[in-house]
Motif scaffolding. Structure first.
Motif, PDB file in Angstrom:
ATOM      1  N   GLN A   3       9.731 -24.877  -1.478  1.00 29.83           N
ATOM      2  CA  GLN A   3      10.153 -25.000  -3.065  1.00 29.83           C
ATOM      3  C   GLN A   3       9.105 -23.942  -4.477  1.00 29.83           C
ATOM      4  OE1 GLN A   3      12.085 -27.983  -3.840  1.00 29.83           O
ATOM      5  NE2 GLN A   3      13.967 -27.781  -3.229  1.00 29.83           N
ATOM      6  N   PHE A   4       8.011 -24.391  -4.158  1.00 30.51           N
ATOM      7  CA  PHE A   4       6.913 -23.892  -5.130  1.00 30.51           C
ATOM      8  C   PHE A   4       6.468 -22.703  -4.678  1.00 30.51           C
ATOM      9  CE2 PHE A   4       2.376 -24.476  -6.264  1.00 30.51           C
ATOM     10  CZ  PHE A   4       2.309 -24.516  -7.669  1.00 30.51           C
ATOM     11  N   ILE A   5       6.201 -22.308  -3.533  1.00 31.35           N
ATOM     12  CA  ILE A   5       5.295 -21.502  -2.745  1.00 31.35           C
ATOM     13  C   ILE A   5       6.129 -20.444  -3.221  1.00 31.35           C
ATOM     14  CG2 ILE A   5       4.737 -20.292  -1.277  1.00 31.35           C
ATOM     15  CD1 ILE A   5       3.528 -22.518  -0.116  1.00 31.35           C
ATOM     16  N   ALA A   6       8.118 -20.511  -3.316  1.00 31.91           N
ATOM     17  CA  ALA A   6       8.536 -19.312  -3.265  1.00 31.91           C
ATOM     18  C   ALA A   6       9.044 -18.950  -4.760  1.00 31.91           C
ATOM     19  CB  ALA A   6      10.143 -19.815  -2.532  1.00 31.91           C
ATOM     20  N   ALA A   7       8.869 -20.171  -6.232  1.00 26.76           N
ATOM     21  CA  ALA A   7       8.265 -20.199  -7.422  1.00 26.76           C
ATOM     22  C   ALA A   7       6.683 -19.680  -7.685  1.00 26.76           C
ATOM     23  CB  ALA A   7       9.112 -21.256  -7.858  1.00 26.76           C
ATOM     24  N   VAL A   8       6.078 -19.460  -6.942  1.00 24.91           N
ATOM     25  CA  VAL A   8       5.230 -18.560  -6.970  1.00 24.91           C
ATOM     26  C   VAL A   8       5.389 -17.561  -6.930  1.00 24.91           C
ATOM     27  CG1 VAL A   8       2.278 -18.613  -6.629  1.00 24.91           C
ATOM     28  CG2 VAL A   8       3.262 -20.469  -7.611  1.00 24.91           C
ATOM     29  N   CYS A   9       5.602 -17.177  -5.822  1.00 18.34           N
ATOM     30  CA  CYS A   9       5.815 -15.774  -5.056  1.00 18.34           C
ATOM     31  C   CYS A   9       6.433 -14.994  -6.953  1.00 18.34           C
ATOM     32  CB  CYS A   9       6.341 -15.668  -4.099  1.00 18.34           C
ATOM     33  SG  CYS A   9       5.528 -16.221  -2.683  1.00 18.34           S
ATOM     34  N   GLY A  10       7.574 -15.893  -6.896  1.00 23.81           N
ATOM     35  CA  GLY A  10       8.821 -14.717  -7.515  1.00 23.81           C
ATOM     36  C   GLY A  10       7.904 -14.544  -9.358  1.00 23.81           C
ATOM     37  N   LEU A  11       7.346 -15.439 -10.010  1.00 22.73           N
ATOM     38  CA  LEU A  11       5.694 -15.614  -9.866  1.00 22.73           C
ATOM     39  C   LEU A  11       4.999 -14.012 -10.568  1.00 22.73           C
ATOM     40  CD1 LEU A  11       5.720 -15.999 -13.646  1.00 22.73           C
ATOM     41  CD2 LEU A  11       4.049 -17.422 -12.519  1.00 22.73           C
ATOM     42  N   ILE A  12       4.642 -13.918  -8.916  1.00 21.38           N
ATOM     43  CA  ILE A  12       3.342 -13.021  -9.543  1.00 21.38           C
ATOM     44  C   ILE A  12       4.512 -11.456  -8.703  1.00 21.38           C
ATOM     45  CG2 ILE A  12       2.009 -12.122  -7.219  1.00 21.38           C
ATOM     46  CD1 ILE A  12       1.809 -14.639  -6.785  1.00 21.38           C
ATOM     47  N   ILE A  13       5.682 -11.364  -8.356  1.00 18.76           N
ATOM     48  CA  ILE A  13       6.163 -10.361  -8.734  1.00 18.76           C
ATOM     49  C   ILE A  13       6.747 -10.076 -10.422  1.00 18.76           C
ATOM     50  CG2 ILE A  13       8.754  -9.749  -7.495  1.00 18.76           C
ATOM     51  CD1 ILE A  13       8.526 -11.106  -4.904  1.00 18.76           C
ATOM     52  N   TRP A  14       7.216 -10.838 -10.707  1.00 17.05           N
ATOM     53  CA  TRP A  14       7.363 -10.641 -12.465  1.00 17.05           C
ATOM     54  C   TRP A  14       6.456  -9.863 -13.279  1.00 17.05           C
ATOM     55  CZ3 TRP A  14       6.003 -13.018 -17.220  1.00 17.05           C
ATOM     56  CH2 TRP A  14       7.124 -12.690 -18.279  1.00 17.05           C
ATOM     57  N   LEU A  15       5.052 -10.665 -12.998  1.00 17.27           N
ATOM     58  CA  LEU A  15       3.905 -10.281 -13.544  1.00 17.27           C
ATOM     59  C   LEU A  15       3.822  -8.976 -12.875  1.00 17.27           C
ATOM     60  CD1 LEU A  15       1.967 -13.597 -13.524  1.00 17.27           C
ATOM     61  CD2 LEU A  15       2.695 -11.929 -15.564  1.00 17.27           C
ATOM     62  N   ALA A  16       3.433  -8.638 -11.418  1.00 16.82           N
ATOM     63  CA  ALA A  16       3.748  -6.678 -10.827  1.00 16.82           C
ATOM     64  C   ALA A  16       4.128  -6.321 -11.740  1.00 16.82           C
ATOM     65  CB  ALA A  16       3.751  -7.478  -9.503  1.00 16.82           C
ATOM     66  N   ILE A  17       5.247  -6.651 -12.003  1.00 17.55           N
ATOM     67  CA  ILE A  17       6.674  -5.273 -12.057  1.00 17.55           C
ATOM     68  C   ILE A  17       5.824  -5.030 -13.676  1.00 17.55           C
ATOM     69  CG2 ILE A  17       9.164  -5.212 -13.482  1.00 17.55           C
ATOM     70  CD1 ILE A  17       9.316  -6.646 -11.290  1.00 17.55           C
ATOM     71  N   ASN A  70       1.045  -1.507  -0.221  1.00 19.03           N
ATOM     72  CA  ASN A  70       0.471   0.180  -0.310  1.00 19.03           C
ATOM     73  C   ASN A  70       0.781   0.993   0.235  1.00 19.03           C
ATOM     74  OD1 ASN A  70      -2.763  -1.070   0.096  1.00 19.03           O
ATOM     75  ND2 ASN A  70      -2.682  -1.535   2.497  1.00 19.03           N
ATOM     76  N   ALA A  71       2.071   1.658   0.411  1.00 19.75           N
ATOM     77  CA  ALA A  71       2.786   2.513  -0.058  1.00 19.75           C
ATOM     78  C   ALA A  71       2.978   2.740  -1.148  1.00 19.75           C
ATOM     79  CB  ALA A  71       4.863   2.004   0.735  1.00 19.75           C
ATOM     80  N   PRO A  72       2.816   4.391  -0.873  1.00 25.86           N
ATOM     81  CA  PRO A  72       2.553   5.218  -2.488  1.00 25.86           C
ATOM     82  C   PRO A  72       4.285   4.853  -3.405  1.00 25.86           C
ATOM     83  CG  PRO A  72       2.550   7.015  -0.500  1.00 25.86           C
ATOM     84  CD  PRO A  72       2.928   5.221   0.412  1.00 25.86           C
ATOM     85  N   ALA A  73       4.998   4.621  -2.441  1.00 25.23           N
ATOM     86  CA  ALA A  73       6.908   4.100  -3.249  1.00 25.23           C
ATOM     87  C   ALA A  73       6.260   3.076  -4.466  1.00 25.23           C
ATOM     88  CB  ALA A  73       7.218   4.368  -2.996  1.00 25.23           C
ATOM     89  N   THR A  74       5.923   1.809  -4.040  1.00 21.33           N
ATOM     90  CA  THR A  74       4.960   0.461  -4.532  1.00 21.33           C
ATOM     91  C   THR A  74       4.831   0.536  -5.482  1.00 21.33           C
ATOM     92  OG1 THR A  74       5.695   0.011  -2.094  1.00 21.33           O
ATOM     93  CG2 THR A  74       5.123  -1.702  -3.737  1.00 21.33           C
ATOM     94  N   THR A  75       3.329   2.124  -5.649  1.00 20.04           N
ATOM     95  CA  THR A  75       3.076   1.975  -6.774  1.00 20.04           C
ATOM     96  C   THR A  75       3.664   2.164  -8.500  1.00 20.04           C
ATOM     97  OG1 THR A  75       1.703   3.772  -5.845  1.00 20.04           O
ATOM     98  CG2 THR A  75       0.849   1.863  -5.403  1.00 20.04           C
ATOM     99  N   GLU A  76       4.779   3.023  -7.722  1.00 17.68           N
ATOM    100  CA  GLU A  76       5.568   3.175  -8.632  1.00 17.68           C
ATOM    101  C   GLU A  76       6.881   2.285  -9.520  1.00 17.68           C
ATOM    102  OE1 GLU A  76       7.867   6.920  -6.643  1.00 17.68           O
ATOM    103  OE2 GLU A  76       5.920   8.175  -6.714  1.00 17.68           O
ATOM    104  N   LEU A  77       7.179   1.782  -8.610  1.00 17.53           N
ATOM    105  CA  LEU A  77       7.849   0.251  -8.992  1.00 17.53           C
ATOM    106  C   LEU A  77       6.823  -0.559  -9.796  1.00 17.53           C
ATOM    107  CD1 LEU A  77       9.931   0.328  -5.750  1.00 17.53           C
ATOM    108  CD2 LEU A  77      10.340   1.568  -8.055  1.00 17.53           C
ATOM    109  N   TYR A  78       6.388  -0.716  -9.265  1.00 17.86           N
ATOM    110  CA  TYR A  78       5.039  -1.917 -10.112  1.00 17.86           C
ATOM    111  C   TYR A  78       4.024  -1.517 -11.115  1.00 17.86           C
ATOM    112  CZ  TYR A  78       7.421  -4.843  -6.222  1.00 17.86           C
ATOM    113  OH  TYR A  78       8.734  -5.180  -5.704  1.00 17.86           O
ATOM    114  N   SER A  79       3.715  -1.815 -12.253  1.00 23.48           N
ATOM    115  CA  SER A  79       2.779  -1.438 -12.784  1.00 23.48           C
ATOM    116  C   SER A  79       1.352  -2.182 -12.615  1.00 23.48           C
ATOM    117  CB  SER A  79       3.187  -2.002 -14.524  1.00 23.48           C
ATOM    118  OG  SER A  79       3.204  -3.297 -14.455  1.00 23.48           O
ATOM    119  N   ASN A  80       1.557  -3.526 -11.997  1.00 19.95           N
ATOM    120  CA  ASN A  80      -0.070  -3.929 -11.232  1.00 19.95           C
ATOM    121  C   ASN A  80       0.191  -4.003  -9.709  1.00 19.95           C
ATOM    122  OD1 ASN A  80      -2.441  -4.833 -11.497  1.00 19.95           O
ATOM    123  ND2 ASN A  80      -2.464  -6.399 -12.658  1.00 19.95           N
ATOM    124  N   PRO A  81       0.888  -3.553  -8.925  1.00 14.55           N
ATOM    125  CA  PRO A  81       0.910  -3.867  -7.522  1.00 14.55           C
ATOM    126  C   PRO A  81      -0.363  -4.514  -6.939  1.00 14.55           C
ATOM    127  CG  PRO A  81       0.583  -0.703  -8.019  1.00 14.55           C
ATOM    128  CD  PRO A  81       0.438  -1.866  -9.017  1.00 14.55           C
TER     129      PRO A  81
END
Length: 245
Positions: A231-245, A179-190
């Motif tokens: 390992q699977f959860i970590a991979a999914v989290c990484g994918l979500i972050i990549w998609l959010a960027i 929810n931080a303002p700076a986060t919305t600037e870093l990600y296209s789909n936070p």
């Protein structure tokens, strides 16, 4: 940094020699089991320390001071702090976070307070899991205290309560970061980052559930790195972050 940290690990294992030999799993450590001569520790610890600081001279001055501080605190931990109730796990969580700050200093970037808070509470919870599991295993063997540690049988529930609460705080910090303002600037789909929160809750809940059942190895970090679900959860989290960027 790894060389300096390893020098302290060698020192710590030599100081813990007697207690490790009485421990069901730590007795298999190289020094405790006799597989490695103590001479390697006496020679290796100072050699790794000097080599680590020599390499650090090529990095920013801030990193060198952070490395020196890390070495001093870890040495103090090995000599004194690890025997103090709760102080030991607070120190461990701080040292893990210290590594992130040192890494930022090495490449001259600023570490956000969100990352520092998330790291501290995450690793505080994992440190509590480690102590809880270690003591639970010893209790199952009929022992009521841990040699060299400031814990007793009645502390199990305290460790579980503080550890579980710390894990929840880590997830809450991540939610505030979204929810931080700076986060919305870093990600296209936070908004996608919100899907990471339930995954973190499940992962941390599962670690604690296995610990309470006595089915968790004493090192929760090692468990998370080798467990297929983690390992699977970590991979999914990484994918979500990549998609959010």
């Amino acid at each position: 940094f790894s060389l300096v940290a390893s020098s302290v690990y060698l020192l710590n294992d030599m100081l813990d020699l007697n207690s490790d030999r009485q421990h069901p799993t730590k007795s298999r450590r190289p020094f405790a089991s006799g597989d490695l001569s103590l001479a390697y520790g006496y020679m290796g610890a100072p050699l790794l320390l000097v080599l680590g600081f020599l390499i650090a001279l090529s990095l920013p001055t801030e990193f060198i001071f952070l490395l020196l501080g890390y070495w001093l605190v870890t040495t103090l931990y090995s000599l004194l702090l690890k025997s103090l109730f709760l102080i030991d796990v607070l120190t461990l969580a701080s040292l893990y976070t210290w590594r992130i700050v040192a890494g930022s200093a090495a490449i001259s970037v600023i570490t956000t307070y969100y990352l520092l808070a998330f790291s501290f509470f995450l690793f505080l919870g994992l440190a509590m899991v480690k102590r809880y599991t270690e003591f639970l295993n010893l209790q199952n063997e009929g022992k009521s205290t841990i040699e060299g540690r400031g814990y007793a049988a009645e502390n199990l529930q305290t460790l579980a309560a503080i550890g579980g609460f710390s894990s929840l705080i880590a997830v809450a910090v991540f939610a505030f970061y979204i929810n931080a303002p700076a986060t919305t600037e870093l990600y296209s789909n936070p908004l996608l980052l919100w899907t990471i929160c339930p995954l973190l809750i499940y992962l941390l809940w599962r670690i604690w559930a296995l610990a309470r059942r006595g089915k968790l190895d004493e090192d929760p970090v090692l468990f998370a790195l080798t467990d297929r679900r983690s390992q699977f959860i970590a991979a999914v989290c990484g994918l979500i972050i990549w998609l959010a960027i």
